[in-house]
Motif scaffolding. Structure first.
Motif, PDB file in Angstrom:
ATOM      1  N   TYR A 356       0.814  -1.223   0.000  1.00 33.58           N
ATOM      2  CA  TYR A 356       0.000   0.000   0.000  1.00 33.58           C
ATOM      3  C   TYR A 356       0.847   1.273   0.000  1.00 33.58           C
ATOM      4  O   TYR A 356       0.304   2.381   0.061  1.00 33.58           O
ATOM      5  N   GLY A 357       2.171   1.125  -0.057  1.00 33.29           N
ATOM      6  CA  GLY A 357       3.035   2.296  -0.134  1.00 33.29           C
ATOM      7  C   GLY A 357       3.080   3.125   1.128  1.00 33.29           C
ATOM      8  O   GLY A 357       3.213   4.360   1.069  1.00 33.29           O
ATOM      9  N   VAL A 358       2.972   2.460   2.275  1.00 28.82           N
ATOM     10  CA  VAL A 358       3.063   3.184   3.549  1.00 28.82           C
ATOM     11  C   VAL A 358       4.262   2.640   4.324  1.00 28.82           C
ATOM     12  O   VAL A 358       4.764   1.550   4.044  1.00 28.82           O
ATOM     13  N   ALA A 359       4.738   3.411   5.274  1.00 24.75           N
ATOM     14  CA  ALA A 359       5.843   2.969   6.107  1.00 24.75           C
ATOM     15  C   ALA A 359       5.352   1.906   7.089  1.00 24.75           C
ATOM     16  O   ALA A 359       4.208   1.946   7.543  1.00 24.75           O
ATOM     17  N   VAL A 360       6.214   0.969   7.422  1.00 27.93           N
ATOM     18  CA  VAL A 360       5.848  -0.079   8.376  1.00 27.93           C
ATOM     19  C   VAL A 360       5.457   0.540   9.713  1.00 27.93           C
ATOM     20  O   VAL A 360       4.461   0.148  10.337  1.00 27.93           O
ATOM     21  N   ARG A 361       6.238   1.528  10.145  1.00 30.93           N
ATOM     22  CA  ARG A 361       5.937   2.173  11.428  1.00 30.93           C
ATOM     23  C   ARG A 361       4.538   2.794  11.404  1.00 30.93           C
ATOM     24  O   ARG A 361       3.782   2.699  12.371  1.00 30.93           O
ATOM     25  N   GLN A 362       4.183   3.430  10.265  1.00 28.83           N
ATOM     26  CA  GLN A 362       2.866   4.054  10.161  1.00 28.83           C
ATOM     27  C   GLN A 362       1.763   3.014  10.226  1.00 28.83           C
ATOM     28  O   GLN A 362       0.737   3.212  10.895  1.00 28.83           O
ATOM     29  N   LEU A 363       1.969   1.882   9.525  1.00 25.81           N
ATOM     30  CA  LEU A 363       0.970   0.812   9.540  1.00 25.81           C
ATOM     31  C   LEU A 363       0.757   0.297  10.960  1.00 25.81           C
ATOM     32  O   LEU A 363      -0.385   0.072  11.399  1.00 25.81           O
ATOM     33  N   LEU A 364       1.846   0.087  11.693  1.00 26.68           N
ATOM     34  CA  LEU A 364       1.735  -0.420  13.058  1.00 26.68           C
ATOM     35  C   LEU A 364       1.025   0.579  13.963  1.00 26.68           C
ATOM     36  O   LEU A 364       0.153   0.205  14.768  1.00 26.68           O
ATOM     37  N   GLU A 365       1.369   1.859  13.840  1.00 29.68           N
ATOM     38  CA  GLU A 365       0.745   2.884  14.685  1.00 29.68           C
ATOM     39  C   GLU A 365      -0.742   3.023  14.383  1.00 29.68           C
ATOM     40  O   GLU A 365      -1.554   3.223  15.295  1.00 29.68           O
ATOM     41  N   LEU A 366      -1.117   2.921  13.101  1.00 26.86           N
ATOM     42  CA  LEU A 366      -2.528   3.022  12.726  1.00 26.86           C
ATOM     43  C   LEU A 366      -3.373   1.942  13.396  1.00 26.86           C
ATOM     44  O   LEU A 366      -4.563   2.136  13.647  1.00 26.86           O
ATOM     45  N   ASN A 367      -2.735   0.800  13.682  1.00 24.87           N
ATOM     46  CA  ASN A 367      -3.482  -0.341  14.209  1.00 24.87           C
ATOM     47  C   ASN A 367      -3.111  -0.689  15.645  1.00 24.87           C
ATOM     48  O   ASN A 367      -3.403  -1.796  16.112  1.00 24.87           O
ATOM     49  N   ASN A 368      -2.452   0.275  16.326  1.00 29.51           N
ATOM     50  CA  ASN A 368      -2.075   0.081  17.733  1.00 29.51           C
ATOM     51  C   ASN A 368      -1.277  -1.213  17.934  1.00 29.51           C
ATOM     52  O   ASN A 368      -1.498  -1.968  18.890  1.00 29.51           O
ATOM     53  N   LEU A 369      -0.345  -1.455  17.009  1.00 23.57           N
ATOM     54  CA  LEU A 369       0.508  -2.634  17.079  1.00 23.57           C
ATOM     55  C   LEU A 369       1.944  -2.204  17.293  1.00 23.57           C
ATOM     56  O   LEU A 369       2.279  -1.024  17.150  1.00 23.57           O
ATOM     57  N   ASN A 370       2.798  -3.157  17.644  1.00 23.08           N
ATOM     58  CA  ASN A 370       4.228  -2.877  17.726  1.00 23.08           C
ATOM     59  C   ASN A 370       4.975  -3.905  16.874  1.00 23.08           C
ATOM     60  O   ASN A 370       4.364  -4.798  16.272  1.00 23.08           O
ATOM     61  N   ALA A 371       6.291  -3.768  16.831  1.00 27.96           N
ATOM     62  CA  ALA A 371       7.090  -4.607  15.936  1.00 27.96           C
ATOM     63  C   ALA A 371       7.024  -6.087  16.301  1.00 27.96           C
ATOM     64  O   ALA A 371       7.318  -6.952  15.467  1.00 27.96           O
TER      65      ALA A 371
END
Length: 384
Positions: A356-371
């Motif tokens: 989807y052309g987004v940063a991994v960090r952004q994807l995780l933050e959008l979904n309240n997830l961590n690495a």
């Protein structure tokens, strides 16, 4: 001896090993008269059309062809030897999409071709470790190339209480290629004697060569006396493996299984961050894949280790757009849109983010997830 920073394996867009285009024999023929142009078939697919691979990937067939092209002794005798039976599982290991053997094999083949060494040596990790970068043999040899501590340190691979560079396929492959290049030069480019010296040590092989009274280039393993049976068998195993893989290429089904996108790996120092997760998120890498490919890595480090990473370009800096005036925003309010992705089996946050052309960090933050969060099939993730 001063040693360069260690590195990790990453995936790359390396064009350094691309083959020069072969001349087209048809190019020497005079062009057809302008009055008689060939009528193209609009429905026929282009002859050279091939699916475009994602950045940081390459075809498994490309790796296999590079291996075949680099063999010093491509011929095989009729019939299968007992060692060919022993290594009959090797083609299946390379064809397995759930195994890291093929991308690691590709990295080793690349390193050998760049050093102008025979690709028979790319089979050494099959014999030594089964292409498992984290392989250990008790308190002795370790890693892809099964270096003992003394040999590893002698070739610039750090082995300390907190970091064992033998478990880094980037570190150990660099050292192994360096060592093989040295041996190959000592032994006149005789790949068989070089492999024996890798197994037994150069001093034993050089002593046996002197006693034989032969020149290194013309000598055969059988003409050298006084070495162990393991050392003589070592060469037979490598040649048998090369024959097994060569014959596998005659099987259409196996070649079709190789014809898939495979991680293109390169060695890169993990500079600019204090831990694996932070470096991965900042460089467009999947931390789970990084950790799997580089078992030497811990959570944090004090000096940049060398690691294998996916060969992709570093992320471009993001430009921030100016904020519009409040009045303008009120006149034309933005319409909020939410896109959702349903997680499928085998997908990671890194794979979804790149789609989807987004940063991994952004994807995780959008979904309240961590690495360290585990993605399960059926989960719904916001991607915008």
């Amino acid at each position: 001896m001063r040693r360069a920073w260690p590195a990790v394996l990453v995936a790359c867009s390396c064009a350094a090993f691309a083959q020069e285009p072969r001349p087209d024999p048809a190019a020497t023929e005079p062009p057809a008269p302008a009055s008689e142009p060939a009528a193209p078939d609009a429905d026929a697919p282009a002859a050279d059309a091939s699916p475009e691979l994602p950045e940081g990937m390459r075809s498994g067939r490309e790796i296999y062809q590079a291996f075949l092209d680099g063999l010093a002794e491509p011929g095989c005798d009729a019939g299968a030897t007992r060692y060919e039976q022993h290594f009959r599982h090797a083609p299946a290991r390379l064809a397995d999409p759930d195994s890291d053997a093929l991308p690691l094999f590709g990295h080793v083949v690349d390193a050998l071709r760049a050093a102008h060494l025979p690709t028979e040596y790319a089979l050494i990790p099959f014999v030594e470790s089964g292409y498992a970068p984290g392989a250990r043999n008790g308190g002795g040899p370790a890693g892809l190339w099964q270096f003992v501590t003394h040999t590893a340190r002698h070739h610039g691979v750090p082995v300390t209480k907190h970091y064992d560079g033998r478990l880094s396929p980037a570190e150990s492959t660099r050292a192994a290629v360096q060592y093989l290049r040295k041996l190959n030069g000592m032994l006149g480019g005789n790949w068989r004697l070089t492999a024996m010296a890798y197994n037994a040590g150069e001093s034993r092989v050089l002593r046996a060569l002197r006693h034989s009274g032969e020149q290194a280039l013309e000598a055969t393993p059988g003409s050298l006396q006084g070495l162990s049976g393991v050392t003589y068998a070592y060469v037979d195993k490598l040649h048998a493996l090369a024959c097994v893989l060569t014959r596998a290429g005659e099987e259409a089904e196996w070649m079709a299984r190789l014809d898939r996108p495979v991680l293109h790996l390169e060695a890169r120092p993990l500079e600019g961050a204090g831990g694996l997760e932070a470096w991965a998120l900042g460089n467009g890498q999947d931390p789970t894949v990084l950790r799997r490919l580089n078992p030497a890595l811990g959570q944090r480090w004090t000096s940049p280790p060398l690691a294998l990473v996916q060969a992709i370009a570093p992320p471009a800096p993001v430009a921030l757009a100016p904020v519009r005036a409040t009045a303008e925003v009120e006149e034309a309010p933005a319409v909020a849109t939410t896109r959702v992705h349903t997680v499928r089996r085998g997908e990671s946050a890194w794979v979804i983010a790149r789609r989807y052309g987004v940063a991994v960090r952004q994807l995780l933050e959008l979904n309240n997830l961590n690495a360290n969060s585990v993605l399960r099939p059926g989960m719904q993730l916001r991607v915008e």
